[in-house]
Scaffold this motif. Sequence first.
Motif, PDB file in Angstrom:
ATOM      1  N   TYR A 169       8.086   6.267  -6.710  1.00 54.88           N
ATOM      2  CA  TYR A 169       6.766   6.171  -7.271  1.00 54.88           C
ATOM      3  C   TYR A 169       5.473   6.290  -6.168  1.00 54.88           C
ATOM      4  N   GLY A 170       5.800   5.545  -5.072  1.00 51.53           N
ATOM      5  CA  GLY A 170       4.447   5.541  -3.951  1.00 51.53           C
ATOM      6  C   GLY A 170       4.470   6.887  -3.383  1.00 51.53           C
ATOM      7  N   LEU A 171       5.383   7.708  -3.127  1.00 47.62           N
ATOM      8  CA  LEU A 171       5.390   8.937  -2.656  1.00 47.62           C
ATOM      9  C   LEU A 171       4.566  10.079  -3.764  1.00 47.62           C
ATOM     10  N   THR A 172       5.398  10.148  -4.852  1.00 46.62           N
ATOM     11  CA  THR A 172       4.702  11.070  -5.672  1.00 46.62           C
ATOM     12  C   THR A 172       3.604  10.707  -6.623  1.00 46.62           C
ATOM     13  N   THR A 173       3.708   9.491  -7.414  1.00 43.89           N
ATOM     14  CA  THR A 173       2.822   8.967  -8.407  1.00 43.89           C
ATOM     15  C   THR A 173       1.497   8.657  -7.624  1.00 43.89           C
ATOM     16  N   LEU A 174       1.743   7.982  -6.709  1.00 46.52           N
ATOM     17  CA  LEU A 174       0.408   7.279  -5.924  1.00 46.52           C
ATOM     18  C   LEU A 174      -0.180   8.332  -4.856  1.00 46.52           C
ATOM     19  N   GLY A 175       0.720   9.148  -4.461  1.00 48.29           N
ATOM     20  CA  GLY A 175       0.313   9.850  -3.319  1.00 48.29           C
ATOM     21  C   GLY A 175       0.326   9.428  -1.790  1.00 48.29           C
ATOM     22  N   ALA A 176       0.976   8.217  -1.635  1.00 45.45           N
ATOM     23  CA  ALA A 176       1.140   7.896  -0.143  1.00 45.45           C
ATOM     24  C   ALA A 176       1.848   9.213   0.740  1.00 45.45           C
ATOM     25  N   ASP A 177       1.434   9.161   2.007  1.00 42.06           N
ATOM     26  CA  ASP A 177       1.887  10.105   2.761  1.00 42.06           C
ATOM     27  C   ASP A 177       3.408   9.836   3.156  1.00 42.06           C
ATOM     28  N   ASP A 178       3.551   8.454   3.325  1.00 45.13           N
ATOM     29  CA  ASP A 178       5.147   7.730   4.066  1.00 45.13           C
ATOM     30  C   ASP A 178       5.138   6.514   3.467  1.00 45.13           C
ATOM     31  N   TYR A 179       6.276   6.111   3.486  1.00 42.66           N
ATOM     32  CA  TYR A 179       6.841   4.681   2.641  1.00 42.66           C
ATOM     33  C   TYR A 179       7.725   4.196   3.514  1.00 42.66           C
ATOM     34  N   LEU A 180       7.335   2.889   4.079  1.00 45.00           N
ATOM     35  CA  LEU A 180       8.262   2.241   4.718  1.00 45.00           C
ATOM     36  C   LEU A 180       8.539   0.762   4.122  1.00 45.00           C
ATOM     37  N   ALA A 181       9.911   0.212   4.166  1.00 46.46           N
ATOM     38  CA  ALA A 181      10.040  -0.950   3.462  1.00 46.46           C
ATOM     39  C   ALA A 181      10.167  -2.189   4.401  1.00 46.46           C
ATOM     40  N   LYS A 182       9.739  -3.320   3.844  1.00 46.01           N
ATOM     41  CA  LYS A 182      10.013  -4.502   4.745  1.00 46.01           C
ATOM     42  C   LYS A 182      11.231  -5.023   4.286  1.00 46.01           C
ATOM     43  N   PRO A 183      11.926  -5.767   5.476  1.00 46.82           N
ATOM     44  CA  PRO A 183      11.721  -5.778   6.977  1.00 46.82           C
ATOM     45  C   PRO A 183      11.958  -4.330   7.599  1.00 46.82           C
ATOM     46  N   PHE A 184      11.361  -4.202   8.589  1.00 42.04           N
ATOM     47  CA  PHE A 184      11.178  -2.847   9.174  1.00 42.04           C
ATOM     48  C   PHE A 184      11.318  -3.173  10.797  1.00 42.04           C
ATOM     49  N   ASP A 185      11.559  -1.884  11.559  1.00 46.11           N
ATOM     50  CA  ASP A 185      11.629  -1.853  12.734  1.00 46.11           C
ATOM     51  C   ASP A 185      10.461  -1.357  13.448  1.00 46.11           C
ATOM     52  N   PHE A 186       9.988  -2.325  14.503  1.00 48.49           N
ATOM     53  CA  PHE A 186       8.312  -1.924  14.801  1.00 48.49           C
ATOM     54  C   PHE A 186       8.417  -0.611  15.455  1.00 48.49           C
ATOM     55  N   ALA A 187       9.454  -0.241  16.209  1.00 52.92           N
ATOM     56  CA  ALA A 187       9.362   1.092  16.828  1.00 52.92           C
ATOM     57  C   ALA A 187       9.434   2.143  15.831  1.00 52.92           C
ATOM     58  N   GLU A 188      10.107   2.264  14.726  1.00 54.01           N
ATOM     59  CA  GLU A 188       9.970   2.986  13.653  1.00 54.01           C
ATOM     60  C   GLU A 188       8.611   3.009  13.089  1.00 54.01           C
ATOM     61  N   LEU A 189       7.992   1.966  12.844  1.00 57.10           N
ATOM     62  CA  LEU A 189       6.508   1.808  12.331  1.00 57.10           C
ATOM     63  C   LEU A 189       5.601   2.710  13.128  1.00 57.10           C
ATOM     64  N   VAL A 190       5.812   2.493  14.655  1.00 60.67           N
ATOM     65  CA  VAL A 190       4.722   3.294  15.767  1.00 60.67           C
ATOM     66  C   VAL A 190       5.098   4.638  15.311  1.00 60.67           C
ATOM     67  N   ALA A 191       6.406   5.310  15.561  1.00 59.37           N
ATOM     68  CA  ALA A 191       6.791   6.514  15.265  1.00 59.37           C
ATOM     69  C   ALA A 191       6.174   7.140  13.919  1.00 59.37           C
ATOM     70  N   ARG A 192       6.317   6.508  12.874  1.00 58.86           N
ATOM     71  CA  ARG A 192       5.637   7.037  11.517  1.00 58.86           C
ATOM     72  C   ARG A 192       4.258   7.098  11.657  1.00 58.86           C
ATOM     73  N   VAL A 193       3.792   6.109  12.340  1.00 56.82           N
ATOM     74  CA  VAL A 193       2.074   6.118  12.549  1.00 56.82           C
ATOM     75  C   VAL A 193       1.735   7.324  13.218  1.00 56.82           C
ATOM     76  N   ARG A 194       2.484   7.736  14.529  1.00 54.81           N
ATOM     77  CA  ARG A 194       2.238   8.900  15.199  1.00 54.81           C
ATOM     78  C   ARG A 194       2.327   9.910  14.484  1.00 54.81           C
TER      79      ARG A 194
END
Length: 220
Positions: free
Chosen positions: A89-114
């Motif tokens: 729903y977030g990626l298709t209907t809302l149009g988000a570019d990426d989606y990461l669920a909590k809890p998350f690994d911070f290294a993955e968050l940084v990689a996705r932001v970059r």
Amino acid sequence: MRVLIAEDHRVLARTIATGLRRQTMAVDIASTGAEAEQMSLLTDYDVLILDRDLPVMSGDEVCRRLRELHDPPRILMLTAAGELTDRTYGLTTLGADDYLAKPFDFAELVARVRALSRRAPKPPTTLLRFGDLTMDGTRRLVSVADRQLELTPKEFAVLRLLLLAAGAPVPHDELVRRVWDENLDPRTSAVRTTISRLRGKLGHPVLILADRGEGYRLCE
């Protein structure tokens, strides 16, 4: 890179912001959906880290509204709603570019932001020149008369704004707004210190002049 974190859990927002700043990113924080929308309209963020469950205006509504802009920031939804249907729903209907669920690994968050910042629309011209000074924005290379320079991210960002101005003065306040985040006191010496380091790396003759009351500009 400038990032906006829209998260009403203040401790989590500050923790993420601190981590991203250590990765040389400029980071602002919004605690409500309405604040996130307003800040996104006033500032050109590369990436918006958006919680779906925000007060005043939901993250879903923020995403919908920003998607109507001509050049919206890349949106990474960071939320506890991590089921497959939520992500779809977030990626298709809302149009988000990426989606990461909590809890998350911070290294993955940084990689996705970059990764999202690399997907952001690039300016029509990535090769900038002024006299003997050349900047390749795609490969992030800077040279003066074929001498390659090693610049920090802040130095690179400041020099890019000066090159885009093509000799016109860039006000001190604009450098603060575009390169640093909202936590920087505009009265600090951060801009002057960065300009001083740039001058040293560019060498002689001096290529960056200070116009009293106007800002900084390149000169040949």
